[in-house]
Write an enzyme that holds these catalytic residues in place. Structure first.
Site, short mmCIF file in Angstrom:
data_model
loop_
_atom_site.label_atom_id
_atom_site.label_comp_id
_atom_site.label_asym_id
_atom_site.label_seq_id
_atom_site.Cartn_x
_atom_site.Cartn_y
_atom_site.Cartn_z
N HIS A 42 0.86 -1.20 0.00
CA HIS A 42 0.00 0.00 0.00
C HIS A 42 0.89 1.23 0.00
CE1 HIS A 42 -3.81 2.08 1.83
NE2 HIS A 42 -3.11 2.93 1.10
N HIS A 89 1.32 4.85 -2.39
CA HIS A 89 0.96 5.72 -3.52
C HIS A 89 2.25 6.36 -3.99
CE1 HIS A 89 -3.36 5.52 -2.42
NE2 HIS A 89 -2.85 5.34 -1.21
N HIS A 111 -9.51 1.13 -1.34
CA HIS A 111 -9.49 1.77 -0.03
C HIS A 111 -10.91 1.69 0.53
CE1 HIS A 111 -5.65 3.27 -1.29
NE2 HIS A 111 -5.51 4.12 -0.29
N GLU A 158 -11.19 3.55 5.89
CA GLU A 158 -10.09 4.37 6.43
C GLU A 158 -10.76 5.41 7.34
OE1 GLU A 158 -8.00 6.70 3.47
OE2 GLU A 158 -6.40 7.28 4.88
N ASP A 168 1.77 3.90 2.86
CA ASP A 168 0.77 4.80 2.26
C ASP A 168 1.40 5.97 1.49
OD1 ASP A 168 -1.83 5.39 1.61
OD2 ASP A 168 -2.44 6.11 3.57
N ASP A 169 1.75 7.04 2.19
CA ASP A 169 2.36 8.22 1.57
C ASP A 169 3.54 8.66 2.43
OD1 ASP A 169 0.17 8.92 -0.54
OD2 ASP A 169 -0.93 8.57 1.33
#
Ligand code: HPA
Ligand code: ZN
Length: 379
Positions: free
Chosen positions: A58, A60, A238, A241, A319-320
């Site tokens: 996961h 991005h 997603h 969340e 994630d980021d």
């Protein structure tokens, strides 16, 4: 929960950890003696987490754009940034919820214009993954963030794909690419994006769904996911969340997903929790993302350990990472410390990362075995 409490918590974090560190050094023997009566702190030797062979499911790619690279690309492409320095930009990363992050994340992506930019972005991420002993990655990309600004789909995918190929050769990192539809945009726009992806079919393993969750339920994309499935794409989304457990159920039943990205809100629905445990449906959990976006106020409040103990196939991801303060090792370290995870918990989380991947069965088996070997050599 008031988002401003969480924001204050984030701002105070570094100060608190310094005070905690000082306290721990200063009063260590006494501190441990009192604590041991009711709490056994797990000791983890330095390097254990760093050394485990890992998978990330996961991530991005646009969320791995570090401020330094953002500034360099802004200069190279003559794009104006509304910040005077890297420090000022980092200061702006004080989020109160998902949307407050997405606004800054989409603005940052404006510096990505030509194929070389997408190559450099992806190569920088993969170089970090090599340093962190990450052996396999499944990367999300958001084509609509770029095609909306006039950047061609081919520019985005060719740049990312060449870096993935180079990392396979130079670092031995295996990888797959997952195209995410932006859920705040229309179904029509998603269909158009799927059409644009078809000439690059062999470079993309699956489709996902990201961006603003609440108000954009999975059913909005049921038909486009059906079409993607007919084209042979794997499916993830997603869900849960910030959105309710119903969105997780929708992702499973209407979109036919094979993994849930985040999914942490499943705990609000005991029947769903049982279903996820029994089916071993993987959740790609992102601990630092969840605390930075105020899904949980502190890491101690995170439900990852409860989900793991309830029998769910939980994985840890970043994630980021450029926005949330850490890549794979930092996320694993944060949950280990925040939730006092044992080595067995960590090993299980990391093995789940490979089990939940789209790698062929034999590759999964050999990578899970490599984790077991590492664990037995580092008891
Ligand atoms: N949630 C939804 N959309 C996103 C995220 C996220 O955590 N990161 C990048 N796009
Ligand atoms: Zn995400």
């Amino acid at each position: 929960q008031n988002p401003y409490d969480c924001l204050k918590q984030n701002l105070r974090f570094s100060q608190d950890s310094f005070i905690f560190f000082k306290k721990k050094i200063g009063v260590l023997p006494f501190f441990h003696k009192i604590k041991d009566d009711f709490y056994q702190e797990v000791s983890m030797e330095p390097g254990f987490i760093e050394g485990i062979p890992k998978a990330e499911l996961h991530l991005h790619i646009e969320g791995s754009l570090e401020p330094e690279l953002m500034f360099a690309l802004a200069e190279r492409n003559r794009v104006d940034l509304p910040y005077n320095s890297v420090e000022e930009l980092r200061q702006a990363y004080q989020f109160t919820n998902l949307q407050s992050f997405l606004d800054i994340y989409y603005a940052g992506a404006r510096v990505l214009l030509v194929e070389q930019d997408f190559y450099d972005l992806t190569w920088a991420y993969l170089t970090r993954m090599q340093e962190q002993n990450v052996k396999h990655v499944e990367i999300f990309f958001d084509p609509q963030t770029h095609t909306e600004r006039g950047v061609a789909f081919s520019t985005v995918i060719e740049g990312i794909d060449s870096a993935l190929k180079d990392a396979r050769r130079e670092y031995g990192i295996s990888s797959y690419l997952i195209l995410c539809f932006l859920r705040h945009l229309s179904e029509d726009d998603a269909f158009k994006t799927l059409e644009e992806a078809l000439p690059f079919r062999e470079k993309i393993i699956g489709v996902g769904l990201d961006s603003s969750e609440v108000g954009h339920p999975p059913e909005k994309f049921q038909r486009v996911f059906q079409r993607a499935s007919e084209e042979g794409f794997r499916r993830v989304a997603h869900a849960g969340e910030e959105g309710p457990p119903e969105y997780i159920i929708g992702a499973l039943d209407l979109l036919g997903v094979e993994r849930i990205d985040h999914g942490v809100q499943c705990e609000k629905d005991p029947e769903l929790l049982r279903r996820l445990a029994e089916s071993r449906m993987p959740l790609t959990v992102c601990p630092l993302s969840n605390t930075r976006l105020c899904v949980f106020e502190k890491m101690k409040d995170h439900n990852l350990k409860r989900l793991l103990d309830a029998g769910l196939c939980v994985t840890v991801n970043s994630d980021d990472p450029a926005y949330f303060g850490g890549y794979m090792n930092e996320n694993l370290t944060a949950v280990q410390q925040g939730l006092n995870l044992s080595k067995e918990d960590l090993v299980e989380l990391v093995k789940n990362g490979f089990r939940a991947s789209f790698l062929p069965k034999t590759a999964i088996e050999s990578r899970v075995q490599a984790v077991d070997e590492y664990a037995s050599k580092n008891p």
